[in-house]
Structure formats: C-alpha cells, structure tokens
Motif scaffolding. Sequence first.
Motif, PDB file in Angstrom:
ATOM      1  N   ILE A  73       0.844  -1.197   0.000  1.00  0.00           N
ATOM      2  CA  ILE A  73       0.000   0.000   0.000  1.00  0.00           C
ATOM      3  C   ILE A  73       0.879   1.247   0.000  1.00  0.00           C
ATOM      4  CG2 ILE A  73      -1.709   1.330   1.310  1.00  0.00           C
ATOM      5  CD1 ILE A  73      -2.850  -1.401   2.257  1.00  0.00           C
ATOM      6  N   ASN A  74       1.931   1.236   0.798  1.00  0.00           N
ATOM      7  CA  ASN A  74       2.857   2.375   0.830  1.00  0.00           C
ATOM      8  C   ASN A  74       3.587   2.533  -0.502  1.00  0.00           C
ATOM      9  OD1 ASN A  74       2.200   3.137   3.453  1.00  0.00           O
ATOM     10  ND2 ASN A  74       3.740   1.791   4.342  1.00  0.00           N
ATOM     11  N   ARG A  75       3.953   1.420  -1.144  1.00  0.00           N
ATOM     12  CA  ARG A  75       4.588   1.473  -2.463  1.00  0.00           C
ATOM     13  C   ARG A  75       3.653   2.085  -3.500  1.00  0.00           C
ATOM     14  NH1 ARG A  75       6.048  -4.099  -3.530  1.00  0.00           N
ATOM     15  NH2 ARG A  75       6.473  -4.235  -1.320  1.00  0.00           N
ATOM     16  N   ASP A 102      -2.028  15.002  -0.575  1.00  0.00           N
ATOM     17  CA  ASP A 102      -2.398  13.866   0.270  1.00  0.00           C
ATOM     18  C   ASP A 102      -2.859  12.703  -0.597  1.00  0.00           C
ATOM     19  OD1 ASP A 102      -2.899  12.433   2.620  1.00  0.00           O
ATOM     20  OD2 ASP A 102      -4.970  13.132   2.724  1.00  0.00           O
ATOM     21  N   ILE A 103      -2.569  11.503  -0.142  1.00  0.00           N
ATOM     22  CA  ILE A 103      -3.074  10.281  -0.779  1.00  0.00           C
ATOM     23  C   ILE A 103      -3.688   9.440   0.324  1.00  0.00           C
ATOM     24  CG2 ILE A 103      -2.519   8.201  -2.076  1.00  0.00           C
ATOM     25  CD1 ILE A 103      -0.061   9.702  -3.161  1.00  0.00           C
ATOM     26  N   ASP A 104      -4.924   9.028   0.126  1.00  0.00           N
ATOM     27  CA  ASP A 104      -5.617   8.218   1.120  1.00  0.00           C
ATOM     28  C   ASP A 104      -6.176   6.983   0.429  1.00  0.00           C
ATOM     29  OD1 ASP A 104      -6.693   7.507   3.572  1.00  0.00           O
ATOM     30  OD2 ASP A 104      -8.576   8.572   3.189  1.00  0.00           O
ATOM     31  N   LEU A 105      -5.673   5.823   0.793  1.00  0.00           N
ATOM     32  CA  LEU A 105      -6.160   4.562   0.236  1.00  0.00           C
ATOM     33  C   LEU A 105      -6.704   3.695   1.360  1.00  0.00           C
ATOM     34  CD1 LEU A 105      -3.291   3.679  -2.265  1.00  0.00           C
ATOM     35  CD2 LEU A 105      -5.552   4.577  -2.820  1.00  0.00           C
ATOM     36  N   ILE A 106      -7.860   3.106   1.141  1.00  0.00           N
ATOM     37  CA  ILE A 106      -8.512   2.249   2.127  1.00  0.00           C
ATOM     38  C   ILE A 106      -8.776   0.895   1.487  1.00  0.00           C
ATOM     39  CG2 ILE A 106     -10.571   1.956   3.558  1.00  0.00           C
ATOM     40  CD1 ILE A 106     -10.817   5.022   3.553  1.00  0.00           C
ATOM     41  N   LYS A 107      -8.567  -0.176   2.278  1.00  0.00           N
ATOM     42  CA  LYS A 107      -8.858  -1.517   1.789  1.00  0.00           C
ATOM     43  C   LYS A 107     -10.368  -1.712   1.692  1.00  0.00           C
ATOM     44  CE  LYS A 107      -5.143  -4.559   3.283  1.00  0.00           C
ATOM     45  NZ  LYS A 107      -4.831  -5.723   4.102  1.00  0.00           N
ATOM     46  N   GLU A 108     -10.839  -1.923   0.488  1.00  0.00           N
ATOM     47  CA  GLU A 108     -12.256  -2.268   0.330  1.00  0.00           C
ATOM     48  C   GLU A 108     -12.428  -3.751   0.650  1.00  0.00           C
ATOM     49  OE1 GLU A 108     -15.055  -2.259  -3.437  1.00  0.00           O
ATOM     50  OE2 GLU A 108     -14.618  -0.233  -2.703  1.00  0.00           O
ATOM     51  N   ASN A 109     -11.483  -4.549   0.222  1.00  0.00           N
ATOM     52  CA  ASN A 109     -11.351  -5.948   0.621  1.00  0.00           C
ATOM     53  C   ASN A 109      -9.872  -6.311   0.485  1.00  0.00           C
ATOM     54  OD1 ASN A 109     -10.884  -6.860  -2.124  1.00  0.00           O
ATOM     55  ND2 ASN A 109     -13.087  -6.743  -2.452  1.00  0.00           N
ATOM     56  N   ASP A 110      -9.524  -7.559   0.670  1.00  0.00           N
ATOM     57  CA  ASP A 110      -8.111  -7.945   0.670  1.00  0.00           C
ATOM     58  C   ASP A 110      -7.406  -7.686  -0.653  1.00  0.00           C
ATOM     59  OD1 ASP A 110      -8.157  -8.749   3.278  1.00  0.00           O
ATOM     60  OD2 ASP A 110      -8.578 -10.848   2.824  1.00  0.00           O
ATOM     61  N   ARG A 111      -8.166  -7.617  -1.743  1.00  0.00           N
ATOM     62  CA  ARG A 111      -7.550  -7.480  -3.055  1.00  0.00           C
ATOM     63  C   ARG A 111      -7.956  -6.210  -3.788  1.00  0.00           C
ATOM     64  NH1 ARG A 111      -7.787 -13.490  -5.453  1.00  0.00           N
ATOM     65  NH2 ARG A 111      -6.894 -12.400  -7.209  1.00  0.00           N
ATOM     66  N   LYS A 112      -8.583  -5.269  -3.081  1.00  0.00           N
ATOM     67  CA  LYS A 112      -9.009  -4.037  -3.737  1.00  0.00           C
ATOM     68  C   LYS A 112      -8.845  -2.850  -2.792  1.00  0.00           C
ATOM     69  CE  LYS A 112     -12.884  -2.003  -6.216  1.00  0.00           C
ATOM     70  NZ  LYS A 112     -14.277  -2.159  -6.604  1.00  0.00           N
ATOM     71  N   LEU A 113      -8.214  -1.789  -3.309  1.00  0.00           N
ATOM     72  CA  LEU A 113      -8.056  -0.539  -2.564  1.00  0.00           C
ATOM     73  C   LEU A 113      -8.826   0.556  -3.280  1.00  0.00           C
ATOM     74  CD1 LEU A 113      -4.168  -0.565  -2.076  1.00  0.00           C
ATOM     75  CD2 LEU A 113      -5.883  -1.350  -0.443  1.00  0.00           C
ATOM     76  N   MET A 114      -9.407   1.446  -2.518  1.00  0.00           N
ATOM     77  CA  MET A 114     -10.094   2.612  -3.065  1.00  0.00           C
ATOM     78  C   MET A 114      -9.615   3.820  -2.288  1.00  0.00           C
ATOM     79  SD  MET A 114     -12.096   1.479  -5.453  1.00  0.00           S
ATOM     80  CE  MET A 114     -13.206   2.814  -5.766  1.00  0.00           C
ATOM     81  N   GLY A 115      -9.571   4.983  -2.965  1.00  0.00           N
ATOM     82  CA  GLY A 115      -9.151   6.173  -2.246  1.00  0.00           C
ATOM     83  C   GLY A 115      -9.124   7.411  -3.105  1.00  0.00           C
ATOM     84  N   ALA A 167      -6.890   0.380  -6.734  1.00  0.00           N
ATOM     85  CA  ALA A 167      -5.843  -0.600  -7.019  1.00  0.00           C
ATOM     86  C   ALA A 167      -6.455  -1.978  -6.850  1.00  0.00           C
ATOM     87  CB  ALA A 167      -4.660  -0.415  -6.088  1.00  0.00           C
ATOM     88  N   ARG A 168      -6.075  -2.885  -7.730  1.00  0.00           N
ATOM     89  CA  ARG A 168      -6.584  -4.257  -7.676  1.00  0.00           C
ATOM     90  C   ARG A 168      -5.421  -5.231  -7.760  1.00  0.00           C
ATOM     91  NH1 ARG A 168     -10.372  -1.360 -10.153  1.00  0.00           N
ATOM     92  NH2 ARG A 168     -12.534  -1.658  -9.567  1.00  0.00           N
ATOM     93  N   TYR A 223      -0.268  -6.177  -8.910  1.00  0.00           N
ATOM     94  CA  TYR A 223      -1.345  -5.210  -8.756  1.00  0.00           C
ATOM     95  C   TYR A 223      -1.233  -4.135  -9.823  1.00  0.00           C
ATOM     96  CZ  TYR A 223       2.302  -2.589  -6.304  1.00  0.00           C
ATOM     97  OH  TYR A 223       3.466  -1.958  -5.964  1.00  0.00           O
ATOM     98  N   ILE A 224      -2.358  -3.491 -10.036  1.00  0.00           N
ATOM     99  CA  ILE A 224      -2.423  -2.365 -10.975  1.00  0.00           C
ATOM    100  C   ILE A 224      -3.237  -1.280 -10.294  1.00  0.00           C
ATOM    101  CG2 ILE A 224      -4.443  -3.285 -12.163  1.00  0.00           C
ATOM    102  CD1 ILE A 224      -3.241  -2.049 -14.737  1.00  0.00           C
ATOM    103  N   TRP A 225      -2.802  -0.045 -10.459  1.00  0.00           N
ATOM    104  CA  TRP A 225      -3.544   1.071  -9.875  1.00  0.00           C
ATOM    105  C   TRP A 225      -3.879   2.071 -10.968  1.00  0.00           C
ATOM    106  CZ3 TRP A 225      -1.605   5.939 -10.425  1.00  0.00           C
ATOM    107  CH2 TRP A 225      -0.239   6.072 -10.650  1.00  0.00           C
ATOM    108  N   GLU A 226      -4.902   2.873 -10.699  1.00  0.00           N
ATOM    109  CA  GLU A 226      -5.289   3.934 -11.618  1.00  0.00           C
ATOM    110  C   GLU A 226      -5.973   5.046 -10.847  1.00  0.00           C
ATOM    111  OE1 GLU A 226      -8.133   2.802 -14.568  1.00  0.00           O
ATOM    112  OE2 GLU A 226      -9.501   1.952 -13.120  1.00  0.00           O
ATOM    113  N   CYS A 227      -5.801   6.251 -11.330  1.00  0.00           N
ATOM    114  CA  CYS A 227      -6.478   7.426 -10.752  1.00  0.00           C
ATOM    115  C   CYS A 227      -7.186   8.149 -11.887  1.00  0.00           C
ATOM    116  CB  CYS A 227      -5.482   8.359 -10.077  1.00  0.00           C
ATOM    117  SG  CYS A 227      -4.685   7.664  -8.643  1.00  0.00           S
TER     118      CYS A 227
END
Length: 113
Positions: A47-49, A68-81, A100-101, A108-112
């Motif tokens: 998550i920090n990476r 600021d960047i804020d990411l929260i675990k929606e579940n074990d394999r998905k982040l939203m923020g 991020a998924r 994993y892959i992330w997008e904004c």
Amino acid sequence: MTEKTTSDTIMFQPKRKLRVPFGLIMFAIIGALYWYFSQPRFSVDEINRIKTDIKLKFEERKGVHVIDIDLIKENDRKLMGLVKLKIDGLDEEITKSCSARMGDDSRYIWECQ
C-alpha cells in the motif's frame, strides 16, 4: 373354520446418524484456513509502495504537487481512495479517485481518474 388375520406391523428403526471422523473435520478446517491465508492480499508495504508510485507519477508533471493520498482496503484485493493535488496557477485543490486491484499472481495495478 375361522380365519385369523394378522396385521403386519412395520417397525421403523431410527436412521443411524452419519458420523464423520474427527480427523476428516480437522483436515477440512485446516485446508480452508490454509486456502484463505494463502490468497494474495495487499500488505502495508505494498500500500505504501502504491502511494509512492502515485505521488511520483503525478509529480512528474511540472507544477503538480501531491498534497495527500488516502487509500482504504475495500477488501483484501481491492483498494479505493483519493489523491489531492495542488496545481500551480490554480487556487483550489483537485481531487481524483484512485483504485488498485491485485490479481491471482500477486501483481497489482492502480489507476487514478
């Protein structure tokens, strides 16, 4: 001659309870726990990476600063923020949603947007 009729009584025996061996139950429980904990999931380091990657990607552009960047675990394999940006020449902050998924291969892959 008298005929005697006898009625056949049908006796119902209670069904035998199915007894599953204790070892089989323990094997199933241990197998389920192993499967659950061996699934790929986001760690704190990952998550920090991702936060660092997002910050570096946005700040590659001149005049863009990540506040600021804020990411929260929606579940074990998905982040939203969200990522908050300050752009030189604009008085207001810009907020973009990020996600991020993680795949089955722990990549994993992330997008904004």
